[in-house]
Enzyme design. Structure first.
Site, short mmCIF file in Angstrom:
data_model
loop_
_atom_site.label_atom_id
_atom_site.label_comp_id
_atom_site.label_asym_id
_atom_site.label_seq_id
_atom_site.Cartn_x
_atom_site.Cartn_y
_atom_site.Cartn_z
N LYS A 91 64.93 56.57 10.01
CA LYS A 91 64.61 55.58 11.04
C LYS A 91 65.16 54.21 10.66
CE LYS A 91 60.56 57.85 13.09
NZ LYS A 91 60.12 58.90 12.16
N PHE B 118 50.96 59.04 17.87
CA PHE B 118 49.84 58.52 18.66
C PHE B 118 48.93 59.68 19.02
CE2 PHE B 118 51.22 54.30 20.89
CZ PHE B 118 51.46 53.74 19.66
N HIS C 15 58.14 60.13 7.78
CA HIS C 15 57.99 59.57 9.12
C HIS C 15 58.55 58.15 9.10
CE1 HIS C 15 56.52 59.29 13.15
NE2 HIS C 15 55.69 58.31 12.88
N CYS D 174 55.20 61.21 18.97
CA CYS D 174 56.27 61.04 17.98
C CYS D 174 56.32 62.16 16.95
CB CYS D 174 56.15 59.66 17.35
SG CYS D 174 56.20 58.41 18.65
N GLU E 125 51.45 56.51 4.51
CA GLU E 125 52.28 57.64 4.13
C GLU E 125 52.38 57.72 2.61
OE1 GLU E 125 55.81 57.62 6.54
OE2 GLU E 125 56.24 59.70 5.98
N HIS F 148 63.32 54.20 15.87
CA HIS F 148 62.34 55.24 16.14
C HIS F 148 62.66 55.86 17.50
CE1 HIS F 148 58.97 57.70 16.52
NE2 HIS F 148 58.03 56.93 16.01
#
Lengths: 419, 411
Positions: B333, B397, B301, B168, B312, B338
């Protein structure tokens, strides 16, 4: 902006069908030993007739605990274990302990074609047959293609750049080219670079169904043709699938000297190109591969006669090997002695680039260029100076490593032995 | 090695996006500024076995509108989305790909899953004991490198080709890879982007982790309940500044630097103090010579999961200190879901457009502030803000983190 840095090789780690060190690989290559064996009966898949399939280059009896100790290996699938094991060997070889790794912010650039196509498929099939509530979260973590890179960073505490490069059979070499550029531009001081892929039923079926594996075809009389995965041979008919992982420890030269590292070699130049015909037009392919070779030579500032040998990516593919042979001919005429270790270990996908560099460095160490196993009649235009079935004595100080992917990815790397 | 004494400056001259709120730069950007929500019930497969039903799909996508040179029938959905984004970006930049020197043009693309629908088709055969009917299609469509390959083949680009499956954060990895190739003179034009398609594999995974929000994605809200899987693609046209000036191109923003790092902590959970995320931001600022106070907008993000948004918050507090509370930091998002490997490429486009346009997009569905997310998330309404310097943050990830800086192109 400071001038570009020099890139040195200070360690090498590998897990291959022919052993887990450069010395073992080199010894096997020079002795003409092959790492291919028949696919086991019980390893065939339902719905597929595996008769006539070529042998595979498996890492037999691979036991990751031997390389990674007794920590919890469960989160790592086979691809992750192969890569993490090779990484451990490379870090040890370079004398890069945990303190140094943190201090230098060691990173990883990993070439892989699939990550683990076996894990992805198994996760999906379980979610469909048993229901999504029974899918395994641990498998899901490994369905991302960068899972082997992430798992390896966790295992070895690699907090720097963590990048995955995917380019089919060119993945590993293009990862090394990319990593060398990061060091050259001063972005990183120390990177593990190379790649790895596992052998599994999913990829074997995929390549077989695509007609890319050696043998499996039918002759004029309807008989199955015998597998001939012989690089640069006139009667080659595809490759033998393999697995493995190989990583180089690359460092910025001054930092490596400061820490008293042993220098094994230097990366002098590299190139990343693409054949927009996708490997379907041999003329376009030849000119793209030749362009990559010239770019690597120019960056290294080497004249043609300064190069002693080539560690080729040829694997027995009908079109790919021809493209590569013609490009080498276009640039070097018939003067460049060339080895093709995939004749003995098969096509290890992401693992191949690092293994080709390791094979070349083994030849530098022992002064012998391995022969191409099984070569009978060479592809038109390849003289006996270039390719030979027999190993020969040769002083190798400077070499090129090539990558010609199945569908267009092309790489070249200029490697020099340490003075 | 060949000396490159003066690295070239790199600018963004074209933007293409294929997203759940709009296709093409203008429709996409207007959708975001309007706070349009692109999420809803999943259409492409039956969600009854899953403990979730929301997704962010691109409805009525027609690959045939964008794919001209290659045979559409040979391309997976992700490749089609990627080619669409790149064609839109080239048109936006006013560049005719066939008028370029192919050897000097390259591609850098990111993805999380590549072409997962081809894997699903393979698995359906597998479960039916019909693996001998897989055919050549699997190998020519599934492996993720074919996405960047298909883009290069469609537009006849023979220069560097980088497929970077960094999950991502992949779009940011692609932009940074392309930036370096242009700076060092290895190419004169790069398309950089990311793409992923909606898939049952991704959906099953996030559903199994309990990460999918039941109704809507509410980043930074105290009562946020998760992320919403989506699909899409975005591409930027990157070229050296002098070349852009020569051809009088519109310059949306300059790429000013980037920072990459790895948590080396856990495959799916971020570091508990946001350590790796903070190091990526710090490196991006340090290498490009900016201070945190100079940043005027942050594209977060911001997935909307309880954990991501909290970490975050910690990371930006560490990097920006007091300034964190006044720098607008929103998550698109909330509108797009996402989009996986496309997400940070889409968000890179967002950053360029904030710099160019002087508006920042909102975080929609915001109701109640979370003390762990103590910053200005531009709640619910877009805002006019002059943006000198924008930071694009993405976390993946495998623990890979990437921050990229875009700014006004000053002489």
């Amino acid at each position: 902006m400071n001038p570009p840095r020099n890139v040195v090789i200070t360690g090498l780690g590998l897990i291959s069908p022919l052993g887990d060190s450069v010395a073992k690989l080199g010894e096997a290559l020079c002795a003409g030993r092959i790492g291919l064996s028949p696919v086991a009966e019980n390893d065939r898949q339902p719905g597929v007739d595996g008769r006539g399939w070529p042998p595979v280059g498996a890492v037999v009896d691979f036991d990751a605990a031997r390389y990674l100790g007794d920590g919890n290996l469960r989160p790592l699938d086979r691809a992750g274990r192969l890569v993490a094991s090779a990484a451990g060997l490379a870090l040890d070889d370079a004398g890069m302990d945990l303190d140094l790794r943190r201090q230098l912010e060691v990173g990883l650039v990993l070439g892989t074609m699939f990550g683990s196509v076996h894990t992805i498929s198994a996760f999906d099939r379980r979610a469909v047959t048993a229901g999504p509530n029974y899918a395994k979260p641990m498998d899901f973590a490994n369905t991302v293609i960068n899972a082997p890179a992430g798992q390896t960073a966790i295992w070895h505490g690699l907090v720097g750049v963590n990048s995955t490069v995917s380019a089919g059979t060119a993945s590993g070499l293009l990862a090394i080219v990319y990593a060398a550029e990061l060091i050259r531009q001063g972005r990183s001081k120390a990177l593990l670079a190379g790649g790895g892929d596992e052998l599994c039923a999913e990829s074997r079926v995929g390549f077989q169904q695509a007609g890319l594996l050696a043998g499996g075809g039918v002759d004029e009389e309807g008989h199955a043709t015998a597998a001939r995965a012989v690089p640069f041979d006139q009667r080659r008919n595809g490759f033998a699938l393999a697995e493995g992982a190989a990583l180089l420890m690359l460092e910025e030269e001054e930092a490596a000297h400061r820490r008293g590292a042993r220098i094994l070699g230097r990366i002098r130049g590299g190139a990343n190109r693409f054949d927009p015909s996708g490997g379907t037009d041999p003329d376009r392919g030849r000119s793209v591969v030749a362009g990559a070779l010239r770019e690597a030579l120019a960056e290294a500032d080497w004249a043609l006669d300064a190069v002693d040998a080539c560690s080729a990516s040829a694997n027995g593919s009908v079109v790919g090997d021809r493209t590569e042979a013609r490009a080498l001919g276009e640039v070097f005429g018939d003067s460049l002695p060339t080895m093709a270790l995939k004749s003995m270990i098969g096509e290890a996908l992401g693992g191949s680039g690092g293994l080709q560099v390791a094979g070349l460095m083994a030849a530098m160490d022992c002064g012998v260029l391995p022969g191409i196993h099984g070569l009978e009649e060479a592809e038109a235009g390849l003289s006996a100076t270039v390719v030979s079935a027999r190993s020969r004595r040769l002083k190798v100080d400077r070499g090129l490593v090539t990558a010609v992917g199945i569908d267009g990815h092309v790489g070249a790397l200029a490697v020099e032995k340490a003075a | 090695m060949r000396a490159v004494q003066n690295p070239r400056r790199v600018v963004v001259t074209g933007i293409g996006a294929v997203t759940p709120v709009g296709v093409g730069r203008q429709e996409f950007w207007q959708g975001l500024l309007d706070g349009r929500c692109g999420t809803g019930p999943v259409c492409s497969f039956d969600t009854s076995p899953y403990a979730a039903d929301q997704g962010a799909e691109i409805q009525n996508f027609e690959g045939a509108r964008f794919v001209r040179r290659l045979d559409l029938e040979t391309l997976g959905r992700t490749s089609q989305l990627a080619i669409a984004a790149v064609r839109l970006a080239l048109e936006d930049a006013g560049v005719d790909p066939l008028g370029l020197d192919p050897d000097r043009c390259g591609v850098a693309m990111g993805t999380t899953s590549g072409e997962p629908r081809e894997m699903e088709r393979f698995d359906d055969r597998f479960m039916d004991d019909q693996l001998d009917r897989v055919g050549p299609r699997f190998m020519s469509r599934y492996p993720c490198h074919v996405i960047a390959g298909h883009v290069a083949r469609e537009f006849d680009f023979a220069g560097p080709n980088l497929m970077l499956p960094a999950a991502c954060a992949a779009g940011n990895y692609a932009v940074s890879g392309a930036f370096d190739l242009l700076r060092s003179g290895r190419a004169d034009l790069m398309v950089a982007g990311g793409a992923d398609c909606f898939s049952r594999i991704t959906y099953a995974g996030f559903a199994r982790l309990g990460a999918i929000a039941p109704e809507r994605c509410q980043p930074f809200d105290r009562n946020r309940k998760g992320m919403i899987p989506g699909e899409g693609a975005a591409a930027l046209i990157l070229e050296p500044l002098e070349r852009a000036l020569e051809r009088n191109a519109t310059v949306f923003a300059e790429v000013l630097g980037y920072g990459l790092s790895c948590d080396a902590h856990h495959m799916t959970a971020a570091h508990p103090r946001g350590d790796g995320a903070a190091r990526a931001m710090e490196r991006a600022l340090r290498e490009s010579g900016f201070t945190p106070e100079q940043v005027s907008y942050v594209s977060a993000h911001g997935t909307g999961t309880p954990t991501n948004d909290r970490l975050e918050g910690y990371a930006v507090a560490r990097v920006f200190g007091e300034a964190a509370r006044r720098i607008p930091m929103s998550s698109v998002k909330s509108m797009l879901g996402h989009t996986m490997g496309a997400a940070s490429a889409i968000e890179a486009a967002v950053c360029c457009l904030t710099v160019h346009d002087g508006h920042v997009p909102p975080t929609i569905h915001f109701e109640e502030a979370d003390p762990d997310c103590d910053f200005d998330c531009v709640p619910n309404q877009a805002r006019e803000v002059p943006v000198e310097l924008a930071m694009n943050n993405a976390y993946a990830f495998g623990g890979a983190n990437a921050s990229v800086l875009f700014g006004q192109c000053r002489p």
